[in-house]
Scaffold this motif. Sequence first.
Motif, PDB file in Angstrom:
ATOM      1  N   ALA A 262      69.665  59.831   5.881  1.00 19.70           N
ATOM      2  CA  ALA A 262      69.342  58.418   6.083  1.00 19.70           C
ATOM      3  C   ALA A 262      69.760  57.941   7.471  1.00 19.70           C
ATOM      4  CB  ALA A 262      70.015  57.572   5.003  1.00 19.70           C
ATOM      5  N   THR A 263      70.975  58.291   7.906  1.00 19.75           N
ATOM      6  CA  THR A 263      71.436  57.836   9.220  1.00 19.75           C
ATOM      7  C   THR A 263      70.648  58.494  10.345  1.00 19.75           C
ATOM      8  OG1 THR A 263      73.177  59.533   9.229  1.00 19.75           O
ATOM      9  CG2 THR A 263      73.762  57.355   8.377  1.00 19.75           C
ATOM     10  N   THR A 264      70.281  59.762  10.145  1.00 21.27           N
ATOM     11  CA  THR A 264      69.526  60.468  11.186  1.00 21.27           C
ATOM     12  C   THR A 264      68.150  59.861  11.374  1.00 21.27           C
ATOM     13  OG1 THR A 264      70.668  62.533  10.629  1.00 21.27           O
ATOM     14  CG2 THR A 264      68.660  62.712  11.945  1.00 21.27           C
ATOM     15  N   THR A 265      67.419  59.688  10.273  1.00 21.74           N
ATOM     16  CA  THR A 265      66.066  59.137  10.394  1.00 21.74           C
ATOM     17  C   THR A 265      66.102  57.706  10.921  1.00 21.74           C
ATOM     18  OG1 THR A 265      66.131  58.580   8.031  1.00 21.74           O
ATOM     19  CG2 THR A 265      65.026  60.617   8.641  1.00 21.74           C
ATOM     20  N   ARG A 266      67.126  56.955  10.545  1.00 23.94           N
ATOM     21  CA  ARG A 266      67.230  55.587  11.055  1.00 23.94           C
ATOM     22  C   ARG A 266      67.418  55.586  12.574  1.00 23.94           C
ATOM     23  NH1 ARG A 266      71.389  54.142   8.329  1.00 23.94           N
ATOM     24  NH2 ARG A 266      70.165  53.634   6.489  1.00 23.94           N
ATOM     25  N   LYS A 267      68.295  56.455  13.057  1.00 27.06           N
ATOM     26  CA  LYS A 267      68.510  56.545  14.499  1.00 27.06           C
ATOM     27  C   LYS A 267      67.241  56.972  15.238  1.00 27.06           C
ATOM     28  CE  LYS A 267      73.482  57.599  14.699  1.00 27.06           C
ATOM     29  NZ  LYS A 267      74.483  58.614  15.116  1.00 27.06           N
ATOM     30  N   VAL A 268      66.534  57.947  14.665  1.00 32.56           N
ATOM     31  CA  VAL A 268      65.320  58.450  15.313  1.00 32.56           C
ATOM     32  C   VAL A 268      64.256  57.363  15.349  1.00 32.56           C
ATOM     33  CG1 VAL A 268      63.456  60.145  15.176  1.00 32.56           C
ATOM     34  CG2 VAL A 268      65.816  60.852  14.737  1.00 32.56           C
ATOM     35  N   TYR A 269      64.103  56.639  14.218  1.00 30.59           N
ATOM     36  CA  TYR A 269      63.136  55.546  14.180  1.00 30.59           C
ATOM     37  C   TYR A 269      63.417  54.540  15.294  1.00 30.59           C
ATOM     38  CZ  TYR A 269      60.306  56.080   9.926  1.00 30.59           C
ATOM     39  OH  TYR A 269      59.372  56.478   8.991  1.00 30.59           O
ATOM     40  N   TRP A 270      64.647  54.074  15.385  1.00 33.37           N
ATOM     41  CA  TRP A 270      64.963  53.014  16.344  1.00 33.37           C
ATOM     42  C   TRP A 270      64.952  53.516  17.778  1.00 33.37           C
ATOM     43  CZ3 TRP A 270      64.432  48.157  15.500  1.00 33.37           C
ATOM     44  CH2 TRP A 270      64.569  47.654  14.204  1.00 33.37           C
TER      45      TRP A 270
ATOM     46  N   PHE B 280      64.187  57.688  29.791  1.00 38.84           N
ATOM     47  CA  PHE B 280      64.824  57.361  28.515  1.00 38.84           C
ATOM     48  C   PHE B 280      64.583  58.387  27.416  1.00 38.84           C
ATOM     49  CE2 PHE B 280      64.766  55.118  24.393  1.00 38.84           C
ATOM     50  CZ  PHE B 280      66.042  54.558  24.396  1.00 38.84           C
ATOM     51  N   VAL B 281      63.418  59.028  27.387  1.00 40.92           N
ATOM     52  CA  VAL B 281      62.991  59.802  26.209  1.00 40.92           C
ATOM     53  C   VAL B 281      63.620  61.191  26.174  1.00 40.92           C
ATOM     54  CG1 VAL B 281      60.964  60.944  25.182  1.00 40.92           C
ATOM     55  CG2 VAL B 281      60.878  58.527  25.806  1.00 40.92           C
ATOM     56  N   THR B 282      63.920  61.651  24.961  1.00 46.09           N
ATOM     57  CA  THR B 282      64.408  63.005  24.709  1.00 46.09           C
ATOM     58  C   THR B 282      63.271  63.823  24.111  1.00 46.09           C
ATOM     59  OG1 THR B 282      66.588  62.075  24.201  1.00 46.09           O
ATOM     60  CG2 THR B 282      66.197  64.360  23.567  1.00 46.09           C
ATOM     61  N   ASP B 283      63.029  65.017  24.624  1.00 49.66           N
ATOM     62  CA  ASP B 283      61.882  65.804  24.192  1.00 49.66           C
ATOM     63  C   ASP B 283      62.020  66.395  22.789  1.00 49.66           C
ATOM     64  OD1 ASP B 283      60.024  65.606  26.322  1.00 49.66           O
ATOM     65  OD2 ASP B 283      61.254  66.938  27.530  1.00 49.66           O
ATOM     66  N   ARG B 284      63.188  66.963  22.467  1.00 49.18           N
ATOM     67  CA  ARG B 284      63.368  67.681  21.201  1.00 49.18           C
ATOM     68  C   ARG B 284      64.708  67.310  20.576  1.00 49.18           C
ATOM     69  NH1 ARG B 284      59.163  71.576  19.487  1.00 49.18           N
ATOM     70  NH2 ARG B 284      57.940  72.001  21.364  1.00 49.18           N
ATOM     71  N   PRO B 285      64.815  67.428  19.238  1.00 54.41           N
ATOM     72  CA  PRO B 285      66.089  67.119  18.571  1.00 54.41           C
ATOM     73  C   PRO B 285      67.275  67.904  19.131  1.00 54.41           C
ATOM     74  CG  PRO B 285      64.350  67.289  16.949  1.00 54.41           C
ATOM     75  CD  PRO B 285      63.748  67.713  18.259  1.00 54.41           C
ATOM     76  N   ALA B 286      67.059  69.149  19.540  1.00 54.70           N
ATOM     77  CA  ALA B 286      68.166  69.961  20.052  1.00 54.70           C
ATOM     78  C   ALA B 286      68.791  69.351  21.301  1.00 54.70           C
ATOM     79  CB  ALA B 286      67.671  71.373  20.358  1.00 54.70           C
ATOM     80  N   GLN B 287      68.048  68.479  21.995  1.00 57.75           N
ATOM     81  CA  GLN B 287      68.543  67.853  23.220  1.00 57.75           C
ATOM     82  C   GLN B 287      69.115  66.461  22.984  1.00 57.75           C
ATOM     83  OE1 GLN B 287      64.797  67.894  25.215  1.00 57.75           O
ATOM     84  NE2 GLN B 287      64.940  70.039  25.867  1.00 57.75           N
ATOM     85  N   ALA B 288      69.099  66.007  21.732  1.00 59.93           N
ATOM     86  CA  ALA B 288      69.441  64.616  21.408  1.00 59.93           C
ATOM     87  C   ALA B 288      70.954  64.431  21.317  1.00 59.93           C
ATOM     88  CB  ALA B 288      68.773  64.205  20.092  1.00 59.93           C
ATOM     89  N   ARG B 289      71.583  64.085  22.420  1.00 60.13           N
ATOM     90  CA  ARG B 289      73.024  63.845  22.421  1.00 60.13           C
ATOM     91  C   ARG B 289      73.392  62.549  21.720  1.00 60.13           C
ATOM     92  NH1 ARG B 289      74.919  65.857  28.504  1.00 60.13           N
ATOM     93  NH2 ARG B 289      74.087  67.999  28.313  1.00 60.13           N
ATOM     94  N   TRP B 290      72.398  61.709  21.478  1.00 60.03           N
ATOM     95  CA  TRP B 290      72.644  60.454  20.767  1.00 60.03           C
ATOM     96  C   TRP B 290      72.702  60.658  19.248  1.00 60.03           C
ATOM     97  CZ3 TRP B 290      68.029  59.816  18.126  1.00 60.03           C
ATOM     98  CH2 TRP B 290      66.895  60.392  18.708  1.00 60.03           C
ATOM     99  N   LEU B 291      72.474  61.905  18.768  1.00 53.43           N
ATOM    100  CA  LEU B 291      72.715  62.274  17.376  1.00 53.43           C
ATOM    101  C   LEU B 291      74.027  63.046  17.286  1.00 53.43           C
ATOM    102  CD1 LEU B 291      69.189  63.588  16.239  1.00 53.43           C
ATOM    103  CD2 LEU B 291      70.207  61.374  15.666  1.00 53.43           C
ATOM    104  N   SER B 292      74.730  62.890  16.163  1.00 52.74           N
ATOM    105  CA  SER B 292      75.933  63.694  15.957  1.00 52.74           C
ATOM    106  C   SER B 292      75.541  65.148  15.704  1.00 52.74           C
ATOM    107  CB  SER B 292      76.728  63.156  14.767  1.00 52.74           C
ATOM    108  OG  SER B 292      76.035  63.404  13.546  1.00 52.74           O
ATOM    109  N   ASP B 293      76.512  66.045  15.755  1.00 55.26           N
ATOM    110  CA  ASP B 293      76.226  67.458  15.500  1.00 55.26           C
ATOM    111  C   ASP B 293      75.631  67.655  14.114  1.00 55.26           C
ATOM    112  OD1 ASP B 293      77.153  68.116  17.986  1.00 55.26           O
ATOM    113  OD2 ASP B 293      79.152  68.721  17.305  1.00 55.26           O
ATOM    114  N   GLU B 294      76.172  66.972  13.118  1.00 59.99           N
ATOM    115  CA  GLU B 294      75.664  67.098  11.749  1.00 59.99           C
ATOM    116  C   GLU B 294      74.239  66.577  11.637  1.00 59.99           C
ATOM    117  OE1 GLU B 294      78.636  64.984   9.472  1.00 59.99           O
ATOM    118  OE2 GLU B 294      79.386  66.868   8.624  1.00 59.99           O
ATOM    119  N   GLU B 295      73.979  65.439  12.248  1.00 59.87           N
ATOM    120  CA  GLU B 295      72.635  64.852  12.203  1.00 59.87           C
ATOM    121  C   GLU B 295      71.623  65.740  12.904  1.00 59.87           C
ATOM    122  OE1 GLU B 295      74.053  60.137  12.230  1.00 59.87           O
ATOM    123  OE2 GLU B 295      73.657  61.213  14.096  1.00 59.87           O
TER     124      GLU B 295
END
Length: 434
Positions: free
Chosen positions: A7-15, A196-211
Amino acid sequence: MADTIAATTTRKVYWRLLPLSILTYLLCYLDRINVGFAALTMNKDLGLDAAVYGLAAGAFYWGYFLFEVPSNMILEKVGARIWVARIMITWGLLSGATAFCVGPWSFTIMRFLLGLAEAGLYPGMLLFFTYWFPDWHRARIVAGFTIALPLAVAVGSPTSTALLELNGVWGLAGWKWMFIAEAIPTILVGIFFFLFVTDRPAQARWLSDEERTWLISTLEDERRLIEARGKVSFWESFWNPKVLTMTLNYFGIVTASLGLLLFLPQMIKQLGLTNMQVGWVALIPYLCGAISMVIWGWYSDRINERRWNLFIACVVAAVGLIVAGQTIGTPWAVVGMSIAAIGLYGSKGPFWTFPSMILTGTAAASGIAWINCIGNLGGFIGPTAVGWAKDYTGSFASGLYVLAGFALLAAVSTFGLTLKSPVPHPELAGVPAE
């Protein structure tokens, strides 16, 4: 715990991704369709009758067609951040340059070049979403993204007609001011997209390691499930029967949609309204379309059903176009156009869930672009048919009936789309669908 992470991951990605994506496509569509409002005064200045205008305005889609697949393949290689920014900046510059057209030929060439520049944005963003959103979110995310289409008309209608009122300022016609002013935000947002944009989830530092781990593993599980049912290769993505059926359906939808859109201001003008009043009345069908798009996409995800939702949307569009044709020149025509917009835009969310049911990787890049580029040839066919019909019969009614026929063609083609997603819904990651 898994539910919370999902839930937290998809919410972050949406916003993080959806608002900027909506703004990107809103500006894209505004720069694509503002020509419909410019036509209220531009056609006389450039010597365009209805048929020549329809043909020239539709030249955009030939450029779009030629570079759509190559553009999406480049995006797959270099990433959305670089390539979408390039698309936005070049189309913004060319859209602004339309202000300096002097006749039918220069206008036609500029529309063609604008199509070349913009090619790949829409399918590229759809491909981009498959990198970030699980299957059971896709109708909603596509509907949320594509809501920019009716919003572009809703925002652009009063904005474009207001800019027409600048006629004569610094010696420029109002339609010239419109093209220049509406191109500037596109260039600025293109620069912001690059930063601003991140290409892939593996590069998303704005997500936690678990997310980040959850999202990567979920999408990888989806890919394996789809490919286990039968992997479609790059070349097969062009001639696979299901892909060709999707292409036929989308061709019908786009032909009807853009045939209506590019002549909507001129049709409303027949009610005896001022240019500014035309802009406000043109809001009505596309506000209806925006609401329909969100609700239809949410409902399709909610019940996990695509084909019948798509079929009903196409039928509603055809009915609305027939009503508009029957009542053209009266306020009831706006009601018909509103019904048509409800169906045309309601179809977007359910439709764009189909490609990702069978396409992955490079085949997804090529297949999604192929569907979109062939479908968007309807952006040439629709306006051209309406323009010719108007010049030949003296009325827009016959053109609207032709568009209704294309919407019915799209409805019939849905019977060939018997696909079901191989991804469990939503047990794959144990997250609720809402």
